[in-house]
Write a protein that holds these residues in place. Sequence first.
Motif, mmCIF file in Angstrom:
data_model
loop_
_atom_site.group_PDB
_atom_site.id
_atom_site.type_symbol
_atom_site.label_atom_id
_atom_site.label_comp_id
_atom_site.label_asym_id
_atom_site.label_seq_id
_atom_site.Cartn_x
_atom_site.Cartn_y
_atom_site.Cartn_z
ATOM 1 N N PRO A 154 20.463 1.246 -6.766
ATOM 2 C CA PRO A 154 19.076 1.139 -6.310
ATOM 3 C C PRO A 154 18.197 2.127 -7.065
ATOM 4 O O PRO A 154 18.687 3.077 -7.689
ATOM 5 N N LEU A 155 16.888 1.917 -7.013
ATOM 6 C CA LEU A 155 15.920 2.798 -7.675
ATOM 7 C C LEU A 155 14.841 3.196 -6.671
ATOM 8 O O LEU A 155 13.665 2.836 -6.818
ATOM 9 N N PRO A 156 15.222 3.961 -5.641
ATOM 10 C CA PRO A 156 14.230 4.306 -4.608
ATOM 11 C C PRO A 156 13.115 5.204 -5.121
ATOM 12 O O PRO A 156 12.043 5.283 -4.514
ATOM 13 N N GLU A 157 13.343 5.887 -6.247
ATOM 14 C CA GLU A 157 12.333 6.787 -6.793
ATOM 15 C C GLU A 157 11.222 6.052 -7.524
ATOM 16 O O GLU A 157 10.200 6.645 -7.879
ATOM 17 N N LEU A 158 11.396 4.754 -7.758
ATOM 18 C CA LEU A 158 10.433 3.973 -8.531
ATOM 19 C C LEU A 158 9.624 3.098 -7.585
ATOM 20 O O LEU A 158 10.177 2.449 -6.686
ATOM 21 N N ALA A 159 8.298 3.041 -7.776
ATOM 22 C CA ALA A 159 7.420 2.239 -6.928
ATOM 23 C C ALA A 159 7.657 0.748 -7.166
ATOM 24 O O ALA A 159 8.287 0.338 -8.144
ATOM 25 N N HIS A 160 7.130 -0.071 -6.268
ATOM 26 C CA HIS A 160 7.240 -1.526 -6.411
ATOM 27 C C HIS A 160 6.615 -1.965 -7.740
ATOM 28 O O HIS A 160 7.221 -2.735 -8.493
ATOM 29 N N HIS A 161 5.372 -1.528 -8.013
ATOM 30 C CA HIS A 161 4.699 -1.784 -9.296
ATOM 31 C C HIS A 161 4.378 -0.445 -9.946
ATOM 32 O O HIS A 161 3.777 0.430 -9.304
ATOM 33 N N THR A 162 4.758 -0.272 -11.196
ATOM 34 C CA THR A 162 4.424 0.944 -11.941
ATOM 35 C C THR A 162 3.874 0.556 -13.307
ATOM 36 O O THR A 162 4.456 -0.287 -13.996
ATOM 37 N N VAL A 163 2.750 1.165 -13.683
ATOM 38 C CA VAL A 163 2.159 0.939 -14.998
ATOM 39 C C VAL A 163 2.195 2.262 -15.755
ATOM 40 O O VAL A 163 1.632 3.263 -15.292
ATOM 41 N N LEU A 164 2.893 2.277 -16.877
ATOM 42 C CA LEU A 164 2.982 3.461 -17.737
ATOM 43 C C LEU A 164 1.944 3.316 -18.847
ATOM 44 O O LEU A 164 2.017 2.380 -19.651
ATOM 45 N N LEU A 165 0.979 4.214 -18.871
ATOM 46 C CA LEU A 165 -0.123 4.160 -19.832
ATOM 47 C C LEU A 165 0.077 5.279 -20.842
ATOM 48 O O LEU A 165 -0.045 6.466 -20.526
ATOM 49 N N SER A 166 0.412 4.915 -22.057
ATOM 50 C CA SER A 166 0.749 5.908 -23.063
ATOM 51 C C SER A 166 -0.490 6.699 -23.473
ATOM 52 O O SER A 166 -1.630 6.248 -23.317
ATOM 53 N N GLU A 167 -0.250 7.884 -24.027
ATOM 54 C CA GLU A 167 -1.356 8.705 -24.513
ATOM 55 C C GLU A 167 -2.151 7.951 -25.578
ATOM 56 O O GLU A 167 -3.375 8.080 -25.664
ATOM 57 N N ASP A 223 0.862 -1.183 0.000
ATOM 58 C CA ASP A 223 0.000 0.000 0.000
ATOM 59 C C ASP A 223 0.900 1.234 0.000
ATOM 60 O O ASP A 223 1.619 1.454 0.975
ATOM 61 N N PRO A 224 0.885 2.012 -1.088
ATOM 62 C CA PRO A 224 0.075 1.880 -2.293
ATOM 63 C C PRO A 224 0.313 0.542 -3.009
ATOM 64 O O PRO A 224 1.394 -0.031 -2.934
ATOM 65 N N GLN A 225 -0.738 0.112 -3.714
ATOM 66 C CA GLN A 225 -0.661 -1.159 -4.420
ATOM 67 C C GLN A 225 0.225 -1.057 -5.642
ATOM 68 O O GLN A 225 1.004 -1.958 -5.949
ATOM 69 N N TYR A 226 0.062 0.047 -6.360
ATOM 70 C CA TYR A 226 0.872 0.313 -7.539
ATOM 71 C C TYR A 226 0.713 1.779 -7.910
ATOM 72 O O TYR A 226 -0.177 2.479 -7.408
ATOM 73 N N ARG A 227 1.596 2.239 -8.778
ATOM 74 C CA ARG A 227 1.556 3.615 -9.284
ATOM 75 C C ARG A 227 1.183 3.574 -10.764
ATOM 76 O O ARG A 227 1.766 2.808 -11.538
ATOM 77 N N LEU A 228 0.213 4.373 -11.135
ATOM 78 C CA LEU A 228 -0.171 4.521 -12.533
ATOM 79 C C LEU A 228 0.338 5.857 -13.043
ATOM 80 O O LEU A 228 0.178 6.882 -12.364
ATOM 81 N N VAL A 229 0.942 5.856 -14.206
ATOM 82 C CA VAL A 229 1.446 7.081 -14.840
ATOM 83 C C VAL A 229 0.727 7.227 -16.182
ATOM 84 O O VAL A 229 0.904 6.392 -17.078
ATOM 85 N N PHE A 230 -0.111 8.254 -16.307
ATOM 86 C CA PHE A 230 -0.860 8.513 -17.533
ATOM 87 C C PHE A 230 -0.129 9.580 -18.341
ATOM 88 O O PHE A 230 0.125 10.678 -17.837
ATOM 89 N N GLU A 231 0.201 9.263 -19.578
ATOM 90 C CA GLU A 231 0.793 10.257 -20.465
ATOM 91 C C GLU A 231 -0.314 10.980 -21.221
ATOM 92 O O GLU A 231 -1.329 10.377 -21.580
ATOM 93 N N GLY A 232 -0.123 12.275 -21.445
ATOM 94 C CA GLY A 232 -1.104 13.057 -22.185
ATOM 95 C C GLY A 232 -0.471 14.281 -22.786
ATOM 96 O O GLY A 232 0.694 14.617 -22.498
ATOM 97 N N ALA A 233 -1.246 14.989 -23.605
ATOM 98 C CA ALA A 233 -0.727 16.186 -24.271
ATOM 99 C C ALA A 233 -0.293 17.239 -23.267
ATOM 100 O O ALA A 233 0.639 18.014 -23.506
#
Length: 545
Positions: free
Chosen positions: A344-357, A109-119
């Motif tokens: 190490p990559l402390p800036e990155l969450a355990h699970h990350t989903v990158l959702l393209s525009e 918790d958080p379960q994962y991080r979502l990253v939405f790309e957009g204009a």
Amino acid sequence: MGIGRISRGMYVNASLPKPAIRPLRPNIAIVGAGPGGLAAAMLLARSGARVTVFEKDEVVGGRTRTLTSPEGYSFDLGPTFFLYPRILKEIFERCGSALEAEVELKRLDPQYRLVFEGAGGQTQLDCSSDLDRMEAELAKFAPADAKGLRSFMAENRAKLAVFRPVLERAFEKPQDMVKWDMIRALPLLRPWSTVDRDLSRHFKDPRVRLAFSFQTKYLGMSPFRCPSLFTILSYLEYDHGIFHPIGGCGAVSNAMARVAERLGVEFRLSTPIERIAFDGRRAKGIEAGGARHDADAVVVNADFAHAVPKLIPGHLRRDWSDAKIGKARYSCSTFMLYLGLDRPLPELAHHTVLLSEGYKQNIADIEGGTIPDVPSMYVQNACVTDPTLAPAGHSALYVLVPVPNLMKQPDWPAQAARYREVALDRLKALGLPDLRPHIRHERIVAPQDWESEFAVGYGATFNLSHELPQMLYSRPGNRFRDVEGVYLVGGGTHPGSGLPVIYEGARITTGLMAKDLGLTSAPSSPPIGGDLASATPRPAYAGNQ
């Protein structure tokens, strides 16, 4: 006292109690030690059968195994999300053990991080199973949709409750499609709708709908085509949580093998199966290494599209012919990078989903056989939770890119090197620097590798797709209907793909086998010797490669 004759002029006192005759324990051969095969082995051994698991690889787990490197990095090969542990807990309990005693599970918790790309740039959403926190996160960029969270949860709680009986039983004949549980479920299932369309009744912002529908990728499907039933996938995450098994999901497979061996299951590793042996239409065992091993029943846990045409002769398959298997619809494939990094990559969450525009266009491209140039992707940085997966100060990065399978895009071998660069460059969209100078270990698994190395038909990582014409009775049966004595477990049979669903499928299959073979209870003594139990068992859980 009465006297009774038994044989050869011998006499016994007929008034004395007769010794109980212990019935012969059926021999069961299981082809493949993936999660379905392991669950079936546990349950069948607990029910009194003699079980031998034949696995072509040196380790157990199938796609749910751990990859290790000489440099000390460990990666899950396939599944990284462990959710809805209820079913596997019940299987362990049935087998006299406890999941928590065998595997350390950490709830995320958080379960994962979502990253939405957009204009207008990126939007980030840290998804929490704490509904108050999740509402607050949604309200930051979609205030109106935050109000839809509770109604979504309530509706899907009811949907799961009404559909659970359907997911927990076999579909043996067409009439099973019109039983009362199916009729009762139809109003909530909305079979005419898709996941995205169903979510639009709760959420208007397309980014929020993606947050609750990207989970259809666990089935290798598009939320714009996937049946609306599967909104329950994201509901399960929020209501039951997402867990990380220390050591990775492969640690769960190893724990299952340990419990199975305690129950007397024998594992024959590095033993590929050539074919199932038949007497007429009835399976009588398996053939491996030029030798026949007799069995009263055979369980196939290998990938359906890849294995069945090789294991069962075509003239015995009336329903699932080679032509039908070749014309079926299959999930997408995945392009995988497993990277051992010296930082190490402390800036990155355990699970990350990158959702393209262009997420929706990405999916259309994949379904049409085009490899996306600006793909969406999933990245696991499990070392932020589990430092056992890499040397101190290092990290083990798992990168998954959904791509066309080999049926849609047969030219993958010529594309893999180029696509490695595409995937590495896309990581920069997550705020990471160029990781190339930090790579100390690297492995690529592209669609052609899924097929050639891991025996996945057409490189379709998530098996047969889960469209309505390939579900329930229309999916290959748990008791394979084309022949006698052959049973199926795994993502290619009912109920379908995903670890909890595969475990449930193993319960359905072994329940049918218990009825067919007269299995009732756990053995009261160690396994009896015999053809399938004659070889010295090899530890199946010492470690995966």
